[in-house]
Design an enzyme around this catalytic site. Structure first.
Site, short mmCIF file in Angstrom:
data_model
loop_
_atom_site.label_atom_id
_atom_site.label_comp_id
_atom_site.label_asym_id
_atom_site.label_seq_id
_atom_site.Cartn_x
_atom_site.Cartn_y
_atom_site.Cartn_z
N GLU A 96 50.04 15.04 72.70
CA GLU A 96 50.15 15.09 71.17
C GLU A 96 51.45 14.44 70.86
O GLU A 96 52.68 14.57 71.60
CB GLU A 96 50.04 16.60 70.67
CG GLU A 96 48.49 16.89 70.99
CD GLU A 96 48.39 18.24 70.31
OE1 GLU A 96 47.21 18.45 69.97
OE2 GLU A 96 49.39 19.27 70.12
N CYS A 345 57.14 23.00 66.37
CA CYS A 345 57.90 23.05 67.80
C CYS A 345 56.90 24.26 68.47
O CYS A 345 56.61 25.28 68.15
CB CYS A 345 59.24 23.69 67.47
SG CYS A 345 60.34 22.60 66.44
N1 SAH Z 1 61.53 20.97 77.56
C1 SAH Z 1 62.39 20.62 76.40
C2 SAH Z 1 61.55 19.65 75.21
C3 SAH Z 1 60.84 20.65 74.47
S1 SAH Z 1 61.28 20.44 72.96
C4 SAH Z 1 63.20 21.58 75.99
O1 SAH Z 1 62.83 22.59 76.46
O2 SAH Z 1 64.05 21.18 75.28
C5 SAH Z 1 60.75 21.65 72.05
C6 SAH Z 1 61.48 22.81 71.27
O3 SAH Z 1 60.60 23.62 70.72
C7 SAH Z 1 62.30 23.37 72.36
O4 SAH Z 1 63.62 23.96 72.10
C8 SAH Z 1 61.57 24.43 72.69
O5 SAH Z 1 62.13 25.73 73.28
C9 SAH Z 1 61.03 24.79 71.38
N2 SAH Z 1 59.82 25.84 71.20
C10 SAH Z 1 59.07 26.01 72.23
N3 SAH Z 1 57.91 26.74 71.64
C11 SAH Z 1 58.36 27.27 70.65
C12 SAH Z 1 57.64 28.11 69.91
N4 SAH Z 1 56.36 28.61 69.89
N5 SAH Z 1 58.16 28.09 68.35
C13 SAH Z 1 59.52 27.50 68.10
N6 SAH Z 1 59.93 26.71 68.98
C14 SAH Z 1 59.39 26.29 70.20
#
Ligand code: SAH
Length: 367
Positions: A96, A345
């Protein structure tokens, strides 16, 4: 030419790689620049459209190469204007990609892997398991496809002005392909985005972060989510391998290898009700980041089916923000966008075949 010969995908080439390809067959390297422009500025999908390329060379390219980007199989648009595309890859997996239009910018959220191996407990992508790294063509192809789709939109063209590597996957675990794609994003003959407008987000794969510091200037976002190891070990299992102290040291080093683009780190912090959102957590966060030029991005948790977490209340998020702001930090609470279409996110899921490979991938990280 027999159909059994595998054609190379022109979208897989970096600018340098294409120059080398042409040089190796006795062509001038500037041909590569012309073709990069056709591919990434004009986003053509056929060599026949490359009118400044000689007929014999076009024929050669038609015989030996393809232009193949991921294919849009579903487009959804949120009530707030956010787009989400489900893109099918050659092997049947799907990823996605999300486009977030705002008044002053348009941000594309790009995936780097099919699924993710990191298994963060609050992230829906983690539940998909991990299948494989995306190729350069599949990473830059998301931008290529998005540009074409936005240009074709009858509601008026929107421009991708920013890219964040915040879709599915951990970009630093797919280092080479992500770097090639980022170089194309920032190449003036391709997408020409400034380094300030291209952000790589990582959970903190430290050896790869060290390599990144020496390789490329991009904006860096780090998914911190907790101010101490006990909590971060639970939320981001990668922390058991690369604890906070080492992460902060590496981030300081990253900033010290300084260029004008690297003047701060953006820390991402998901707000989980009753888990990491107390006053004490905020004070501890302020303390550990002291001395590091920082922006803090609070992300209200985006729920997904069967999650055990809840989003912190608005009051709690404000209070958390105020504590950090009083300690002198720039704090932004990320607006929730596209949650009505599961585009926010941590809500990206895609379709991952063969989810059993997480263990294999973890073994690789451990080495
Ligand atoms: N693996 C990388 C890229 C993912 S970025 C990383 O960890 O940075 C996506 C961002 O959204 C990251 O900061 C992740 O931790 C956050 N994220 C993941 N699940 C989420 C959720 N359910 N709600 C809000 N943010 C979330």
């Amino acid at each position: 030419m027999s159909d059994t010969v595998k054609k190379v995908n022109l979208l897989d080439f970096s600018h340098e790689g294409l120059k080398a390809y042409f040089t190796s067959m006795g062509e001038k390297p500037f041909r590569a620049t012309q073709i990069i422009k056709w591919l990434h500025q004009l986003n053509v999908d056929s060599v026949d459209q490359m009118t400044n390329i000689s007929k014999p060379l076009r024929q050669f390219l038609t015989d030996h190469t393809v232009i193949r980007a991921p294919e849009i199989v579903m487009e959804q648009q949120s009530s707030d204007g956010t787009y989400k595309w489900l893109l099918r890859l050659d092997d049947g997996n799907a990823i996605e990609t999300v486009f977030i239009p705002e008044d002053d910018r348009g941000t594309l959220c790009v995936s780097s892997q099919v699924g993710c191996a990191l298994d963060c407990t609050f992230c829906s992508t983690a539940r998909q398991g991990f299948n494989r790294n995306l190729t350069t063509a599949e990473i830059i192809g998301q931008l290529w496809v998005a540009k074409r789709a936005l240009q074709a939109d009858p509601k008026g063209a929107r421009v991708v002005s920013n890219v964040v590597m915040m879709g599915m996957g951990e970009p630093l675990l797919n280092f080479d392909n992500v770097i090639s794609a980022l170089r194309l994003m920032m190449d003036d003959n391709a997408y020409g985005l400034s380094k300030r407008r291209v952000t790589l987000s990582t959970s903190g794969v430290l050896p790869a972060l060290d390599r990144l510091a020496d390789t490329l200037d991009v904006s860096l976002a780090v998914s911190l989510h907790a101010p101490n190891d006990e909590l971060r070990d639970q939320l981001v299992p990668l922390n058991r391998k690369y604890p906070i102290k080492d992460l902060l040291t590496m981030c300081r080093q990253f900033l010290n290898k300084k260029t004008t683009e690297r003047n701060h780190i953006t820390w991402e912090y998901v707000m989980l009700d009753g888990i990491n959102d107390s006053d004490e957590n905020a004070h501890q966060l302020a303390k550990i980041l002291k001395g590091i030029p920082s922006k803090i991005n609070l992300i209200p948790f985006n729920p997904f089916p069967e999650t055990r977490y809840k989003r912190s209340s608005n009051n709690r998020i404000h209070r958390f923000r105020d504590i950090l702001a009083e300690a002198g930090y720039t704090v932004i609470t990320r607006k929730t966008r596209g949650d009505d279409i599961d585009a926010a996110c941590g809500q990206l899921a895609g379709q991952v075949n063969d989810k059993s490979r997480r263990e294999i991938h973890f073994a690789r990280i451990e080495r």
